[in-house]
Write a protein that holds these residues in place. Structure first.
Motif, PDB file in Angstrom:
ATOM      1  N   LEU A  99       0.821  -1.206   0.000  1.00 10.72           N
ATOM      2  CA  LEU A  99       0.000   0.000   0.000  1.00 10.72           C
ATOM      3  C   LEU A  99       0.861   1.264   0.000  1.00 10.72           C
ATOM      4  CD1 LEU A  99      -2.274  -2.014   0.404  1.00 10.72           C
ATOM      5  CD2 LEU A  99      -3.230  -0.540   2.163  1.00 10.72           C
ATOM      6  N   ARG A 100       1.972   1.231   0.717  1.00 10.75           N
ATOM      7  CA  ARG A 100       2.852   2.396   0.719  1.00 10.75           C
ATOM      8  C   ARG A 100       3.533   2.593  -0.647  1.00 10.75           C
ATOM      9  NH1 ARG A 100       4.689   4.368   5.873  1.00 10.75           N
ATOM     10  NH2 ARG A 100       6.849   4.533   5.119  1.00 10.75           N
ATOM     11  N   HIS A 101       3.844   1.475  -1.307  1.00 14.28           N
ATOM     12  CA  HIS A 101       4.487   1.548  -2.616  1.00 14.28           C
ATOM     13  C   HIS A 101       3.569   2.202  -3.655  1.00 14.28           C
ATOM     14  CE1 HIS A 101       7.252   0.451  -5.817  1.00 14.28           C
ATOM     15  NE2 HIS A 101       6.230  -0.066  -6.502  1.00 14.28           N
ATOM     16  N   ALA A 102       2.244   2.105  -3.466  1.00 18.35           N
ATOM     17  CA  ALA A 102       1.294   2.704  -4.406  1.00 18.35           C
ATOM     18  C   ALA A 102       1.306   4.227  -4.348  1.00 18.35           C
ATOM     19  CB  ALA A 102      -0.113   2.177  -4.135  1.00 18.35           C
ATOM     20  N   THR A 103       1.945   4.809  -3.343  1.00 20.06           N
ATOM     21  CA  THR A 103       2.115   6.268  -3.179  1.00 20.06           C
ATOM     22  C   THR A 103       0.813   7.050  -3.347  1.00 20.06           C
ATOM     23  OG1 THR A 103       2.746   6.598  -5.500  1.00 20.06           O
ATOM     24  CG2 THR A 103       4.530   6.153  -3.906  1.00 20.06           C
ATOM     25  N   CYS A 104      -0.245   6.559  -2.705  1.00 19.69           N
ATOM     26  CA  CYS A 104      -1.518   7.275  -2.752  1.00 19.69           C
ATOM     27  C   CYS A 104      -1.507   8.461  -1.783  1.00 19.69           C
ATOM     28  CB  CYS A 104      -2.673   6.331  -2.410  1.00 19.69           C
ATOM     29  SG  CYS A 104      -3.032   5.127  -3.709  1.00 19.69           S
ATOM     30  N   ASP A 105      -2.176   9.514  -2.184  1.00 19.66           N
ATOM     31  CA  ASP A 105      -2.340  10.668  -1.304  1.00 19.66           C
ATOM     32  C   ASP A 105      -3.349  10.374  -0.197  1.00 19.66           C
ATOM     33  OD1 ASP A 105      -0.785  12.890  -2.816  1.00 19.66           O
ATOM     34  OD2 ASP A 105      -2.027  11.931  -4.356  1.00 19.66           O
ATOM     35  N   LEU A 106      -4.227   9.403  -0.444  1.00 21.24           N
ATOM     36  CA  LEU A 106      -5.233   9.027   0.545  1.00 21.24           C
ATOM     37  C   LEU A 106      -5.701   7.604   0.244  1.00 21.24           C
ATOM     38  CD1 LEU A 106      -6.950  10.225   2.939  1.00 21.24           C
ATOM     39  CD2 LEU A 106      -8.742  10.658   1.239  1.00 21.24           C
ATOM     40  N   TRP A 107      -5.854   6.819   1.303  1.00 19.55           N
ATOM     41  CA  TRP A 107      -6.460   5.488   1.197  1.00 19.55           C
ATOM     42  C   TRP A 107      -7.795   5.499   1.930  1.00 19.55           C
ATOM     43  CZ3 TRP A 107      -5.387   1.277  -1.593  1.00 19.55           C
ATOM     44  CH2 TRP A 107      -4.120   1.169  -2.180  1.00 19.55           C
ATOM     45  N   VAL A 108      -8.827   4.975   1.282  1.00 27.92           N
ATOM     46  CA  VAL A 108     -10.147   4.842   1.899  1.00 27.92           C
ATOM     47  C   VAL A 108     -10.321   3.398   2.357  1.00 27.92           C
ATOM     48  CG1 VAL A 108     -12.633   5.124   1.607  1.00 27.92           C
ATOM     49  CG2 VAL A 108     -11.052   6.631   0.358  1.00 27.92           C
ATOM     50  N   PHE A 109     -10.661   3.222   3.624  1.00 30.26           N
ATOM     51  CA  PHE A 109     -10.919   1.892   4.193  1.00 30.26           C
ATOM     52  C   PHE A 109     -12.400   1.832   4.562  1.00 30.26           C
ATOM     53  CE2 PHE A 109      -6.432   2.612   4.762  1.00 30.26           C
ATOM     54  CZ  PHE A 109      -5.841   1.367   4.593  1.00 30.26           C
ATOM     55  N   THR A 116      -7.037   0.212   8.805  1.00 22.86           N
ATOM     56  CA  THR A 116      -7.262   1.654   8.683  1.00 22.86           C
ATOM     57  C   THR A 116      -6.202   2.440   9.439  1.00 22.86           C
ATOM     58  OG1 THR A 116      -9.648   1.212   8.580  1.00 22.86           O
ATOM     59  CG2 THR A 116      -8.972   3.488   8.947  1.00 22.86           C
ATOM     60  N   TYR A 117      -5.829   1.947  10.619  1.00 20.29           N
ATOM     61  CA  TYR A 117      -4.836   2.651  11.429  1.00 20.29           C
ATOM     62  C   TYR A 117      -3.556   1.843  11.627  1.00 20.29           C
ATOM     63  CZ  TYR A 117      -7.306  -0.241  14.884  1.00 20.29           C
ATOM     64  OH  TYR A 117      -7.903  -1.280  15.548  1.00 20.29           O
ATOM     65  N   ALA A 118      -3.573   0.549  11.330  1.00 23.68           N
ATOM     66  CA  ALA A 118      -2.384  -0.284  11.543  1.00 23.68           C
ATOM     67  C   ALA A 118      -1.366  -0.117  10.428  1.00 23.68           C
ATOM     68  CB  ALA A 118      -2.782  -1.748  11.661  1.00 23.68           C
ATOM     69  N   ILE A 119      -1.801   0.299   9.241  1.00 20.91           N
ATOM     70  CA  ILE A 119      -0.886   0.550   8.135  1.00 20.91           C
ATOM     71  C   ILE A 119      -0.610   2.050   8.082  1.00 20.91           C
ATOM     72  CG2 ILE A 119      -0.616   0.451   5.628  1.00 20.91           C
ATOM     73  CD1 ILE A 119      -2.278  -2.083   5.632  1.00 20.91           C
ATOM     74  N   VAL A 121      -0.343   4.802   6.440  1.00 21.65           N
ATOM     75  CA  VAL A 121      -0.602   5.551   5.210  1.00 21.65           C
ATOM     76  C   VAL A 121      -1.661   6.592   5.540  1.00 21.65           C
ATOM     77  CG1 VAL A 121      -0.009   3.671   3.625  1.00 21.65           C
ATOM     78  CG2 VAL A 121      -2.362   3.871   4.490  1.00 21.65           C
ATOM     79  N   PRO A 122      -1.783   7.658   4.750  1.00 24.91           N
ATOM     80  CA  PRO A 122      -2.866   8.630   4.977  1.00 24.91           C
ATOM     81  C   PRO A 122      -4.213   7.957   4.727  1.00 24.91           C
ATOM     82  CG  PRO A 122      -1.703   9.119   2.937  1.00 24.91           C
ATOM     83  CD  PRO A 122      -0.912   8.057   3.632  1.00 24.91           C
ATOM     84  N   ALA A 123      -5.083   7.922   5.750  1.00 20.69           N
ATOM     85  CA  ALA A 123      -6.283   7.090   5.681  1.00 20.69           C
ATOM     86  C   ALA A 123      -7.551   7.885   5.971  1.00 20.69           C
ATOM     87  CB  ALA A 123      -6.177   5.929   6.670  1.00 20.69           C
ATOM     88  N   LEU A 124      -8.602   7.500   5.259  1.00 23.39           N
ATOM     89  CA  LEU A 124      -9.958   7.949   5.540  1.00 23.39           C
ATOM     90  C   LEU A 124     -10.726   6.728   6.026  1.00 23.39           C
ATOM     91  CD1 LEU A 124     -12.184  10.147   5.419  1.00 23.39           C
ATOM     92  CD2 LEU A 124     -12.585   9.473   3.031  1.00 23.39           C
TER      93      LEU A 124
END
Length: 392
Positions: A99-109, A116-119, A121-124
Motif C-alpha cells: 500500500l505504501r508503494h502505491a504512493t496514494c495521497d489518501l487510502w479509503v478503508f 485503517t490505522y495499523a498501516i 498511510v494517509p487514511a480515511l
C-alpha cells in the motif's frame, strides 16, 4: 493529479459492509480522471470480476492476506502496542509495503478495518455505529471483552486517520462526544440504497422459491437480540384477532436471538402467520419490498440503517424505530414508534395493514426521498469530503 486508493480486505459476499464498499467504489470510479487516479487494492480474487466495470484508468492491485495478517489483526485487537507495530510494519509486513508503494495521497478503508490505522498511510476511515456504548445491554456488542476491544479500535481509528466517515449527524455527534476527534475531521456521508434495488424484473423462480403470503409485513434482519423480533411477534399476536390474515416475513441469518424467536412463535401459536426464510440473495430483495404491505424495522441499533433506503427506492411504505438518526433518515416517509413498546409496534402495524391512503402517501414520500439521495448525490458528497481531507 491526486492518487486515491480503496482497500477491499474482505470477500464480496453480500451484507452491509459489502454494499457500502460497492457504493464507495462506484463513487471513486466516477471521480474526474483529469484530477484523480484511483487505485483499488483487494485481497479476495472474487473482487476481480466485480472490478471489470470500473474505468480503464483504475489501477488494480491484488494483495495476499494470509496467516501472518490474521495473526497481526488478532494481536492488534487484543492489545499489541500500535505505535510499535506502526514502526515495524514498513520493514516486515508485505501488505503495508504494497500500500505504501502505491504512493496514494489518501487510502479509503470502507469496512471499519484494523488496517485503517495499523498501516501507516494517509487514511480515511469509517465508523458505522457506536452501539457498544449506547446499547451495551446487548451482548452481541459488549460480552466477552468485545466492549473493550471496540473501545480500543475506535480510539485508534480516530487518532490515526486523516478523516472519519459517519452515516448521520447523530453518528457525528456520538463519535465526537465519545472519542473527541477534531470536529473538522468527522464527515457525514449518509448511506445510499444498494445498486441491486434498481432492478425491476421479477427474478426467475421467485414464487416457487418463497411462496409468500398475500398480505405480509416484511422485516429483513439477522436474528440478533437488538433487532427486536420478539416484540414484533408479540405485536402480531396482539393483532391476530383483529387482523387474522396479516403475516410477517423474516429474512436473515440465525444469531443469538433465534431460539427465543422460535419459542415466541410457538408460545403464541403464530407458526401459520410467520414465514422465516433465512438468507436471501441480493437479487431477490427488491421483489420482497414490492410485494410487502410494508417494511417494519423495530431495531434498537442505529444511527441509521440500509433497509429503509431499500424500501424507499421500491416504493414500500414503512414504520421504523423513533431513535438515534432514524427519524432524520426517513423524514416524512415512515411511521415512527418506540421499539420498546409492543403496543406502539402493534399500532404502527395496524395502520399499515388497514389504511390504504396512508400506505400510498408513505410510498410516494419514500420515492421522492430516494430521488433526492441516490448514488450520484452520494458520489458528489464523497468527492467533497475527499477534497476537504486532501486540503487539510
Amino acid at each position: 493529479m491526486k492518487r486515491v486508493g480503496i482497500y477491499l480486505g474482505f470477500p464480496p459476499e453480500g451484507g452491509g459492509a459489502f454494499q457500502y464498499a460497492q457504493s464507495v467504489l462506484s463513487a471513486l470510479s466516477a471521480l474526474p480522471s483529469t484530477q484523480y487516479r484511483i487505485v483499488v487494492a483487494y485481497s479476495h480474487p472474487a473482487w476481480a470480476s466485480r472490478l471489470d466495470g470500473c474505468d480503464a484508468q483504475v489501477e488494480r492491485i491484488w494483495v495476499h492476506e494470509g496467516l501472518l495478517d490474521s495473526a497481526i489483526r488478532a494481536g492488534l485487537r487484543f492489545g499489541f502496542p500500535l505505535s510499535l507495530w506502526r514502526l515495524m510494519a514498513p520493514a516486515i509486513h508485505p501488505l503495508t509495503r504494497c500500500l505504501r508503494h502505491a504512493t496514494c495521497d489518501l487510502w479509503v478503508f470502507p469496512a471499519q478495518d484494523v488496517w485503517t490505522y495499523a498501516i501507516p498511510v494517509p487514511a480515511l476511515g469509517v465508523v458505522h455505529d457506536l452501539m457498544h456504548r449506547y446499547e451495551s445491554r446487548f451482548p452481541e456488542v459488549s460480552a466477552f471483552g468485545l466492549y473493550q476491544r471496540r473501545e480500543r479500535h475506535y480510539r485508534r481509528l480516530c487518532r490515526h486517520t486523516r478523516g472519519v466517515l459517519v452515516d448521520s449527524e447523530v453518528g457525528r455527534r456520538q463519535l465526537i462526544e465519545s472519542y473527541h476527534p477534531p470536529p473538522g475531521r468527522v464527515h457525514v456521508l449518509p448511506y445510499v440504497a444498494p445498486a441491486y434495488m434498481q432492478v425491476e424484473a421479477t427474478p426467475a423462480g421467485f414464487d416457487e422459491r418463497y411462496r409468500l403470503p398475500e398480505r405480509f409485513i416484511f422485516y429483513p434482519a439477522q436474528f440478533w437480540e437488538h433487532k427486536n423480533h420478539v416484540r414484533l411477534l408479540e405485536a402480531l399476536a396482539m393483532l391476530r384477532p383483529e387482523l387474522p390474515d396479516l403475516h410477517l416475513v423474516f429474512v436473515g441469518s440465525a444469531k443469538n436471538a433465534y431460539r427465543r424467536v422460535l419459542e415466541t412463535i410457538d408460545r403464541h401459536g403464530l407458526a401459520d402467520r410467520v414465514k422465516i426464510l433465512g438468507y436471501v440473495p441480493d437479487e431477490d430483495m427488491p421483489e420482497f419490498y414490492r410485494r410487502a404491505l410494508a417494511l417494519i424495522m423495530p431495531t434498537f441499533f442505529g444511527p441509521t440503517n440500509i433497509p429503509p433506503l431499500e424500501a424507499m427506492v421500491a416504493g414500500c411504505p414503512m414504520a421504523i424505530s423513533a431513535i438515534y438518526g432514524m427519524p432524520e433518515q426517513v423524514g416524512d416517509a415512515a411511521l415512527l414508534f418506540d421499539p420498546g413498546s409492543v403496543e406502539g409496534i402493534a399500532e404502527a402495524m395496524r395502520k399499515l395493514a388497514t389504511d390504504d391512503a396512508l400506505r400510498r402517501r408513505l410510498a410516494a414520500a419514500g420515492r421522492e426521498h430516494a430521488g433526492r439521495w441516490a448514488q450520484p448525490q452520494f458520489g458528489g458528497r464523497l468527492a467533497e469530503i475527499i477534497d476537504t481531507v486532501l486540503q487539510q
